[in-house]
Design an enzyme around this catalytic site. Structure first.
Site, short mmCIF file in Angstrom:
data_model
loop_
_atom_site.label_atom_id
_atom_site.label_comp_id
_atom_site.label_asym_id
_atom_site.label_seq_id
_atom_site.Cartn_x
_atom_site.Cartn_y
_atom_site.Cartn_z
N SER A 157 0.83 -1.21 0.00
CA SER A 157 0.00 0.00 0.00
C SER A 157 0.85 1.25 0.00
CB SER A 157 -0.94 0.01 1.20
OG SER A 157 -0.25 -0.28 2.38
N HIS A 161 -3.48 -3.76 -5.47
CA HIS A 161 -3.68 -3.24 -4.11
C HIS A 161 -5.14 -3.35 -3.66
CE1 HIS A 161 -3.71 0.41 -1.22
NE2 HIS A 161 -3.41 -0.69 -0.57
N GLU A 190 -6.78 -1.43 -6.72
CA GLU A 190 -5.99 -0.56 -7.58
C GLU A 190 -4.95 -1.42 -8.29
OE1 GLU A 190 -6.04 3.49 -4.84
OE2 GLU A 190 -4.45 2.04 -4.54
N ASN A 208 -5.17 6.21 -1.08
CA ASN A 208 -4.40 6.77 0.04
C ASN A 208 -3.85 8.15 -0.28
OD1 ASN A 208 -4.96 4.65 1.69
ND2 ASN A 208 -3.10 3.52 1.18
P1 NAI Z 1 0.09 -9.30 8.22
O1 NAI Z 1 1.19 -8.88 9.12
O2 NAI Z 1 -1.27 -9.56 8.77
O3 NAI Z 1 0.54 -10.61 7.42
C1 NAI Z 1 1.76 -10.74 6.77
C2 NAI Z 1 2.02 -12.22 6.61
O4 NAI Z 1 3.16 -12.37 5.79
C3 NAI Z 1 2.32 -12.94 7.93
O5 NAI Z 1 1.52 -14.10 8.02
C4 NAI Z 1 3.80 -13.27 7.84
O6 NAI Z 1 4.13 -14.47 8.48
C5 NAI Z 1 3.98 -13.39 6.35
N1 NAI Z 1 5.33 -13.13 5.89
C6 NAI Z 1 6.18 -12.17 6.30
N2 NAI Z 1 7.33 -12.24 5.59
C7 NAI Z 1 7.18 -13.27 4.71
C8 NAI Z 1 8.01 -13.81 3.69
N3 NAI Z 1 9.21 -13.32 3.45
N4 NAI Z 1 7.53 -14.85 2.98
C9 NAI Z 1 6.30 -15.36 3.21
N5 NAI Z 1 5.49 -14.87 4.17
C10 NAI Z 1 5.92 -13.85 4.90
O7 NAI Z 1 0.04 -8.17 7.07
P2 NAI Z 1 -1.20 -7.65 6.25
O8 NAI Z 1 -1.89 -6.62 7.04
O9 NAI Z 1 -1.95 -8.80 5.71
O10 NAI Z 1 -0.45 -6.87 5.06
C11 NAI Z 1 0.20 -7.55 4.03
C12 NAI Z 1 0.52 -6.56 2.92
O11 NAI Z 1 -0.68 -5.94 2.47
C13 NAI Z 1 1.47 -5.43 3.32
O12 NAI Z 1 2.25 -5.10 2.21
C14 NAI Z 1 0.50 -4.30 3.64
O13 NAI Z 1 1.08 -3.04 3.51
C15 NAI Z 1 -0.57 -4.52 2.58
N6 NAI Z 1 -1.88 -3.98 2.90
C16 NAI Z 1 -2.39 -4.09 4.15
C17 NAI Z 1 -3.65 -3.57 4.43
C18 NAI Z 1 -4.24 -3.70 5.79
O14 NAI Z 1 -5.24 -3.00 6.08
N7 NAI Z 1 -3.72 -4.55 6.67
C19 NAI Z 1 -4.44 -2.88 3.39
C20 NAI Z 1 -3.82 -2.89 2.09
C21 NAI Z 1 -2.58 -3.39 1.87
#
Ligand code: NAI
Length: 513
Positions: A129, A150, A162, A200
């Site tokens: 994001s 996104h 997006e 955003n």
């Molecule tokens: P999260 O922290 O809930 O989950 C991330 C997951 O990725 C975890 O299960 C972790 O174990 C895993 N992970 C970390 N490094 C890894 C790797 N090298 N290989 C495989 N798995 C790995 O994060 P979330 O909130 O789901 O966000 C994920 C992405 O989505 C980020 O880039 C975030 O910026 C983006 N995003 C998040 C939003 C939100 O509201 N949480 C909204 C839009 C985008």
């Protein structure tokens, strides 16, 4: 379609890899598998992918119980959902969507591995994001097949995605992801790889301008929120929204977008949220932010200050802006108060002005009125649920009481604010529209897509360009020019997109040939 390797988005042959099974990865997997794709789940944390699969199956069960999903379809989706422990098992995927931690170095390392594992024609997409897609793709052997995809949280409910092309992304990759997002049930909009993409970026106006109103001492927290909810139609006031998101998330985003746009004044954050962040008053998650929250998570109500109210004997109403004066005259007439017809106010009349992007003082001085007896009233936004009265620095409490009496008749609440160029709703909404115009001017997205992304992604009552059209591009331009002139702040300089369309009488959706 693009390359022969990629099946049609609706094909049951399509295999999607999902790396990162956090809240976003699970949401994306859900919509992909329910739309018919084969989905392979991967997460570096042991057991996380299997847990995500179990959680998704439980979700399907709930959807079946609620009658929202057919049992056969749920079973078929479960059969298409696979856990794939080593990353190598993503070989053969047509599209791999990354939703791991928001860290450029970690994402780059993952994409380096993925490009070796995935076939040369597979699409590598990132759900980032805030990181540039171009930066994630930089240094790869085939950056042209990397794009942003996104989604918003919660993915199944936030029906917008997006699709972002990095500097080197091939157009057919973007087209494929647009079709895929659409097939998965979302509005898929194309955005340039720029800070904040569309949603955003467009969302920077609301919070930062609301915070400015607070720091200028114009309105208190509940007054600000009540005005923007009740008169402009936002679902949450800016302080309620910041409390919900948490300042640990929103303040760094405000700072980051401001710096990424090389200190663009339109995005300038305010010091109050930095201080709250330092103090740990993050919002709902800490039980204390702009508001306090009980153990049950309920917001503790803060009442607006009470103001005495009495009906004035007569009101003199400025006719500088006849169309606004007419609306205000209706409110005064509904209170049963007579309006003086004379060009000048009588000696004791309450004087009411209707500013557009100006403060009450400027209107008062220009018309040579008595500041002690003058108030301004918001006349551009919905007055059915709330009225907004703005004092000059000289207004006396007697005359404020008269204004509250005249505008608060029929039990409609009156919010009282201190003098402010553009009151509250005018300046906040005009600022949002101006930023959206600049997004269109910079060709970050198509006008219709800007509105679609903002209404779906941010829940605003109208898309900002449609909102500008509804208010009138000239009206918005006047508000911004007056704000710019009164404050001397380039934050309010009108976008050329807005200026030209206002001058030519065109819609803000109008595109040049
Ligand atoms: P999260 O922290 O809930 O989950 C991330 C997951 O990725 C975890 O299960 C972790 O174990 C895993 N992970 C970390 N490094 C890894 C790797 N090298 N290989 C495989 N798995 C790995 O994060 P979330 O909130 O789901 O966000 C994920 C992405 O989505 C980020 O880039 C975030 O910026 C983006 N995003 C998040 C939003 C939100 O509201 N949480 C909204 C839009 C985008």
């Amino acid at each position: 379609m693009q390359n022969s390797f990629l099946p049609q988005p609706q094909s049951r042959e399509l295999v999607v890899g999902l790396v990162g099974c956090g809240v976003m990865g699970r949401g994306i997997a859900q919509i992909a598998v329910l739309a018919g794709a084969q989905v392979r789940l991967n997460d570096s944390r042991e057991g996380a992918a299997a847990a995500a699969r179990q959680e998704l199956l439980a979700t399907f069960g709930k959807l079946v119980e609620k009658g929202k999903l057919d049992k056969t379809a749920a079973d078929a989706a479960a059969d298409r959902l696979h856990v794939c422990a080593p990353l190598q098992d993503l070989a053969g995927c047509h599209v791999i969507v990354e939703a791991i931690v928001e860290d450029l170095a970690v994402k780059k390392a993952l994409f380096s591995s993925l490009e070796v594992i995935a076939g040369p024609d597979a699409i590598l997409a990132t759900n980032t994001s805030s990181l540039p897609v171009t930066a994630i793709a930089a240094g790869l052997q085939h950056p042209e097949r990397v794009a942003g995809f996104h989604f918003f949280n919660p993915v199944p409910l936030m029906k917008i995605v997006e699709v972002i092309g990095g500097f080197l992304t091939k157009p057919e990759i973007i087209d494929y992801l647009l079709a895929l997002g659409h097939h998965w049930g979302h509005s898929a909009v194309r955005a340039k790889d720029t800070p904040g993409f569309i949603v955003n970026h467009a969302g920077r106006g609301y919070g930062t301008e609301g915070l400015r109103v607070l720091t200028e001492g114009i309105a208190s927290v509940p007054v600000l929120d009540n005005i923007l909810r009740d008169t402009a139609g936002f679902r949450l006031g800016p302080c309620e929204l910041l409390d919900l998101t948490g300042l640990d998330v929103s303040h760094p985003v405000m700072e980051s977008i401001y710096h990424q746009y090389y200190e663009e004044p339109r995005f300038r954050p305010q010091v109050n949220t930095r201080q709250m962040l330092t103090a740990g008053a993050l919002g709902r998650k800490t039980g204390h932010g702009f508001y306090r929250y009980g153990a049950d998570g309920k917001k503790e109500a803060i009442a607006e200050p009470a103001h005495a109210a009495q009906l004035p004997s007569t009101v003199w109403l400025s006719r500088e802006r006849p169309e606004l004066a007419e609306r205000v005259a209706e409110l005064i007439a509904a209170a049963g108060v007579s309006i003086e017809a004379s060009a000048r106010p009588s000696d004791s009349a309450l004087c009411v002005v209707t500013p557009l992007g100006e403060d009450a003082t400027t209107c008062c001085a220009r018309e040579n009125l008595d500041g002690r007896r003058t108030v301004a009233v918001e006349s551009l936004f919905d007055a059915r649920r709330r009225r907004v009265v703005m004092t000059t620095p000289a207004t006396t409490s007697d005359y404020l009481a008269m204004a509250c009496g005249a505008f608060g008749a029929n039990g409609i609440p009156v919010s009282v604010i201190r003098d402010s160029a553009g009151l509250v709703a005018q300046r906040v909404v005009a600022h949002i529209i101006n930023i959206a115009c600049e997004i269109a001017q910079q060709e970050i997205a198509e006008p219709a897509d800007i509105d679609r992304a903002v209404t779906l992604g941010l829940g605003y009552p109208l898309g900002p360009l449609a909102w500008g059209d509804a208010l009138g591009p000239n009206t918005v331009l006047t508000i911004l020019k007056n704000l710019e002139q009164q404050t001397g702040d380039p934050r309010y300089r009108p976008s050329p997109w807005l200026q030209r369309r206002a001058l030519l009488g065109l819609s803000l959706h109008h595109k040049e040939i």
